[in-house]
Design a protein around this motif. Structure first.
Motif, PDB file in Angstrom:
ATOM      1  N   VAL A 575       0.836  -1.206   0.000  1.00  0.00           N
ATOM      2  CA  VAL A 575       0.000   0.000   0.000  1.00  0.00           C
ATOM      3  C   VAL A 575       0.868   1.252   0.000  1.00  0.00           C
ATOM      4  CG1 VAL A 575      -1.655   1.326   1.366  1.00  0.00           C
ATOM      5  CG2 VAL A 575      -1.977  -1.125   1.066  1.00  0.00           C
ATOM      6  N   LEU A 657      -4.667   5.774  -1.397  1.00  0.00           N
ATOM      7  CA  LEU A 657      -4.628   4.390  -0.937  1.00  0.00           C
ATOM      8  C   LEU A 657      -3.970   4.258   0.435  1.00  0.00           C
ATOM      9  CD1 LEU A 657      -3.648   2.621  -4.285  1.00  0.00           C
ATOM     10  CD2 LEU A 657      -5.896   2.675  -3.196  1.00  0.00           C
ATOM     11  N   GLY A 661      -5.268   1.767   3.522  1.00  0.00           N
ATOM     12  CA  GLY A 661      -4.521   0.666   4.110  1.00  0.00           C
ATOM     13  C   GLY A 661      -4.326   0.759   5.606  1.00  0.00           C
ATOM     14  N   LEU A 715      -7.806  -4.706  -2.005  1.00  0.00           N
ATOM     15  CA  LEU A 715      -7.803  -4.103  -0.673  1.00  0.00           C
ATOM     16  C   LEU A 715      -9.088  -4.426   0.078  1.00  0.00           C
ATOM     17  CD1 LEU A 715      -6.246  -0.568  -1.324  1.00  0.00           C
ATOM     18  CD2 LEU A 715      -5.322  -2.348   0.168  1.00  0.00           C
TER      19      LEU A 715
END
Length: 744
Positions: A575, A657, A661, A715
Motif C-alpha cells: 500500500v 490508498l 490501508g 484491498l
C-alpha cells in the motif's frame, strides 16, 4: 502426454531421482561385493551403507556433496568400530548410543553437512547392531563400507548426476505443466453444470495448491540454480506473476458464472457456497464462444515448450490474447465476461514474461502493438528490478533452540526405548530406538510426533503382513530377495514425500526380506518388530510430552503470529508503494509470507487429521487457514501490482490508498496482539468499505477494469478477510456501519 503428467506430479523429478540414485548405488555395491566374494551379511552391510550415503547427503552444490561424502566415510568407519567394540559391553554401548543420538540431533543446527554426518553416524551404528558386528569382522566390514561409499559417489557424480541448474530446469518445466493443468480445469469450469461444480472446484483448488507448491520449490532452488542474484529475483518475480494471474483468472471465470461476485475463499475452502445463476451454462453467444476459444488458446501457449514457439500461428494467438489488455479490444458482453477476457490478457502477459525470463529473447517479427507494449514493460521492469539481501530471522538460543530441545527429547525417548526394547528382546531392542529416532525427524510439536508415530505403526503392521507373505514366497533365492529389496527401496524413496505410512510399509516389507537373507527370519521376529515399533513410538511421545514439550496449540500460535506479522508487512509495504512511497523488496516479503503460511499449514495437520475427535476444532482450523490463504492471495496481488508502479506506463501511484490501508494494518496488529497474548486489548475495526472511504474526498467510483479498481477490490477483500479472522480467533469486532463493499 503421459510423461508430462508424470513430470508435473514429481516436480523436478526429485522423487524419481532419489529412488533411481539409491537403487543404482545399492545395485552397484552388490555387484562389486559379489565379485569380491564377500558373504551375504557383508553384502547387506554394503547395500545399507550405500543407501545411507546416498540419502543422507543433501547439499545442493556438487562440490559440497563431494566434501560431505568424503567426510562421511571416516565417520562411518568410526561408528562401525565403536559399535563392534562396545557390542559386548551393554551399559557402555547403550550410553555411547545415547550420546551419539544427542550429538546427531544437536549438530543439525550447524547446517546440512553436520546433519548428514550425524545421520550417517547414527545409521551406521544401527547397521552394526543389525548385522551383529564383531571386532573380528571389522576388516571385511570396512571393505563393505568403503565399497558402499565409493559406489554411492560413482552413481551420484557419474551415473545419475544432478546439478542445481538441471533441477531448476526440470522444476520450471513442472511449473509450466502444472500451470497448463490449472488452465485446463478452468476451461472445465466454464461449462460445468451445478452437479459438476463441486468436483471442478475441488480440482481447481488442488491444481492451484500444486501450482503454488511448484512455485515455492522453484524459489528454494533459485540461489544455486541461477548465475546471479538479479537473475534469481527476475525468475522469482515472473513465476509469482504467472501464479497470481492464473489464480485470478479462475476467480474471474467463477464470477462470470455467478449471480454475484464469488468470494475468493471459494478457491481455498472446500464446500464454500457459490452464488450460481439459475442456468449455470451461459448462452452460446459470440462472447462465450470466443471466451472458450481463448481459454484453449491460453492453454496452448502455456503447455507449448518455448522451443516449439516458432511460426506465425503462435504469435497470432499471443497477439490476440494480449490485445484484451486494451479496453477497445474487449468484445461486447456483460461485465463479468469482459473481466474474464481481461484476465486472459493478463495471464497471457504473465506467460510471456515467464518465457522471456526463462528462455531469453524470442522472435519479435510478428508482434502486434499490444505485444510490443508488453515486451517494453518487461524491459523496464527488468532494469528496475534489483536484488536485495533479506535479513534472516534470529534463531532462538539455549533450550528454546529447536535442535537443542529435540536433542534432549530424543535422547530421553531413546533411553526409555532401550529399557522397554530390552525388556522385550535383548537382541533386537534397537528397533525401538530407531522408531523413537525417526518420529522426531522433521517434527516440531507433540501432535506432529503423535501423528508420525501412529503412521509408522500403521505402516509397520501392514508391512509385516507383506513381509510374511514375501518371505514364504522367496525362500532361499538370494538374488530374488535382493531384487525385491531394490524394488522396495525405490518405492520407499519415491513415496516418502507423499505418505509416511506407505513408506513405513515398504521399509518393513524390505526388512522382512533382509532377515530372510540373514537367515534370521521368523514370524516371531516380525511380531517383535511390531512390538518394538509400538514401544519406540510410545517412548517418543512420552518424551515429547514430558521433556521440554512444545504443545501443538503453542506451536500453531507462534506460526500464526508469524504469518500475521508477515501479512501485515506485505500489505503495508504494498500500500505504501501504491501510494507513492519508497520502493521496497516486496518480492522477498511475499516469499516470506508464503513460507510462513506453508509452515502453519503443516503444523495444523494434527488438528485436522481425520481421526481427531475434535471435529468442531478441525473445521475451525481449516476455515482459519483458508481465510489466511485468501488474505495472502490478495496481499501477493497487491505486492505484484505495487512493484509495477515505478516503471509502468499504465499504473500510477494514488496517495489516497495510504488512508485505505491504515485500517487493514491496524486490524492485523490487533489480531497479532491477541494471538501473542490472550486477553490483549483492542478491537478489530469494521466500518465502511474501502472504496467508500476513498470517495469521501468527492472522487467518483473507479471504472471497472482499471488497475485502480483492481487494487481497490484486492484491498477490500483483504480487509474483509482480516476482519473475518477475528471470529475464529475470538477477537472482538467493532460494529459495522456500512456493509456495502467492492466485490472481486
Amino acid at each position: 502426454m503421459v510423461w508430462d503428467r508424470f513430470a508435473a506430479s514429481d516436480p523436478g523429478l526429485l522423487r524419481l531421482t532419489a529412488g533411481l540414485r539409491t537403487v543404482s548405488a545399492i545395485a552397484l555395491t552388490l555387484v562389486v561385493l559379489a565379485l569380491l566374494g564377500t558373504g551375504v551379511s557383508h553384502m547387506v552391510t554394503g547395500a545399507m551403507t550405500a543407501m545411507t550415503a546416498t540419502f543422507a547427503v543433501k547439499d545442493k552444490l556438487v562440490r559440497d556433496q563431494a566434501v560431505t561424502l568424503a567426510l562421511g566415510l571416516p565417520v562411518s568407519l568410526a561408528a562401525m568400530s565403536l559399535a563392534a567394540l562396545l557390542n559386548s559391553r551393554v551399559v557402555a554401548g547403550d550410553l555411547f548410543f545415547v550420546v551419539l543420538i544427542f550429538a546427531a540431533v544437536y549438530f543439525r543446527r550447524f547446517g546440512e553437512r553436520a546433519t548428514a554426518l550425524g545421520l550417517i553416524g547414527f545409521q551406521i551404528y544401527f547397521l552394526a547392531l543389525f548385522v551383529g558386528a564383531a571386532p573380528s569382522a571389522l576388516p571385511a566390514l570396512y571393505l563393505a563400507l568403503a565399497v558402499g561409499f565409493g559406489c554411492s559417489a560413482v552413481v551420484r557424480f557419474g551415473v545419475v548426476p544432478e546439478t542445481p541448474q538441471r533441477v531448476l530446469t526440470r522444476l520450471r518445466d513442472a511449473f509450466r505443466m502444472r500451470l497448463a493443468q490449472l488452465v485446463s480445469v478452468q476451461i472445465e469450469l466454464l461449462d460445468a453444470g451445478p452437479g459438476q461444480l463441486e468436483k471442478v472446484l475441488d480440482d481447481m483448488r488442488l491444481r492451484t495448491a500444486r501450482l503454488h507448491e511448484a512455485a515455492l520449490m522453484i524459489q528454494g532452488r533459485l540461489e544455486e540454480g541461477t548465475e546471479d542474484a538479479d537473475k534469481a529475483a527476475l525468475v522469482q518475480r515472473r513465476v509469482a506473476d504467472a501464479e497470481i494471474a492464473t489464480e485470478r483468472l479462475g476467480m474471474l471465470l467463477l464470477n462470470a458464472r455467478s449471480v454475484e461476485r464469488a468470494d475468493t475463499l471459494t478457491l481455498h475452502l472446500p464446500h464454500a457456497p457459490v452464488p450460481l445463476t439459475g442456468d449455470w451454462r451461459p448462452a452460446e453467444d459470440d462472447a462465450t464462444i470466443a471466451l472458450r476459444r481463448d481459454l484453449k488458446a491460453l492453454h496452448l501457449l502455456v503447455s507449448r515448450p518455448a522451443s516449439l514457439d516458432g511460426g506465425t500461428a503462435v504469435a497470432h494467438i499471443r497477439n490476440r490474447l494480449l490485445g484484451y489488455r486494451d479496453e477497445e479490444r474487449l468484445p461486447a458482453a456483460p461485465s463479468g465476461i469482459q473481466d474474464a477476457f481481461r484476465g486472459i490478457g493478463e495471464a497471457a502477459r504473465a506467460v510471456l514474461g515467464l518465457r522471456l525470463a526463462l528462455d531469453g529473447p524470442q522472435d519479435e517479427s510478428d508482434d502486434s502493438p499490444a505485444t510490443i507494449r508488453s515486451r517494453e514493460e518487461f524491459d523496464a521492469e527488468d532494469i528496475a528490478l534489483a536484488s536485495s539481501e533479506t535479513p534472516e530471522d534470529e534463531d532462538p538460543a539455549g533450550l528454546r533452540r529447536p535442535t537443542t530441545r529435540a536433542a534432549f527429547q530424543v535422547s530421553v525417548g531413546s533411553v526409555l526405548a532401550m529399557i522397554g526394547g530390552e525388556l522385550l528382546s535383548d537382541q533386537r531392542w534397537y528397533w525401538a530406538v530407531l522408531t523413537c529416532w525417526v518420529v522426531f525427524l522433521n517434527t516440531a510439536s507433540t501432535g506432529e510426533i503423535l501423528i508420525k508415530g501412529y503412521r509408522r505403526l500403521l505402516g509397520t503392521l501392514l508391512g509385516a503382513v507383506a513381509g510374511v507373505a514375501l518371505a514364504g514366497l522367496v525362500g532361499d533365492h538370494t538374488w530374488v530377495s535382493f531384487a525385491l529389496v531394490l524394488v522396495f527401496i525405490f518405492a520407499m524413496f519415491f513415496t516418502a514425500p507423499l505418505s509416511y505410512a506407505v513408506m513405513s510399509f515398504f521399509v518393513t516389507a524390505m526388512l522382512g526380506l533382509l532377515y530372510t537373507l540373514l537367515n534370521s527370519y521368523s514370524f516371531d521376529v516380525l511380531v517383535l518388530r511390531i512390538e518394538e515399533t509400538a514401544i519406540g513410538a510410545a517412548c517418543g511421545v512420552i518424551a515429547a510430552v514430558l521433556v521440554l514439550p512444545v504443545r501443538t496449540d503453542r506451536r500453531t500460535d507462534e506460526l500464526l503470529g508469524t504469518v500475521l506479522e508477515r501479512l501485515g508487512d506485505v500489505a503495508s509495504a504494498a500500500v505504501e508503494q501504491l501510494s507513492g512511497g519508497p520502493a521496497s523488496d516486496l518480492l522477498s516479503k511475499a516469499r516470506g509470507l508464503d513460507t510462513a503460511l506453508d509452515e502453519l499449514r503443516d503444523s495444523t495437520n494434527p488438528l485436522t487429521y481425520p481421526i481427531t475427535p475434535l471435529r468442531g476444532r478441525r473445521r475451525t482450523v481449516r476455515y482459519l487457514v483458508a481465510l489466511l490463504e485468501t488474505c495472502a492471495y490478495h496481499a501477493r496481488s497487491l505486492a505484484a501490482t505495487a512493484e509495477l508502479v515505478p516503471h509502468s506506463r499504465t499504473i500510477a501511484a494514488d496517495p489516497r490508498l495510504h488512508r485505505a490501508g491504515q485500517r487493514i494494518a491496524h486490524n492485523i496488529q490487533v489480531l497479532a496482539a491477541h494471538v501473542e497474548e490472550e486477553g490483549a486489548r483492542g478491537e478489530v475495526e469494521s466500518g465502511a468499505s474501502i472504496a467508500s472511504t476513498l470517495r469521501d474526498d468527492g472522487s467518483g467510483t473507479e471504472p471497472s477494469g482499471t488497475v485502480t479498481f483492481r487494487v481497490l477490490r484486492h484491498l477490500q477483500r483483504l480487509d474483509e478477510g482480516v476482519v473475518g479472522l477475528a471470529r475464529p480467533l475470538d477477537v472482538p469486532v467493532a460494529e459495522r456501519t456500512d456493509t456495502k463493499a467492492v466485490r472481486d
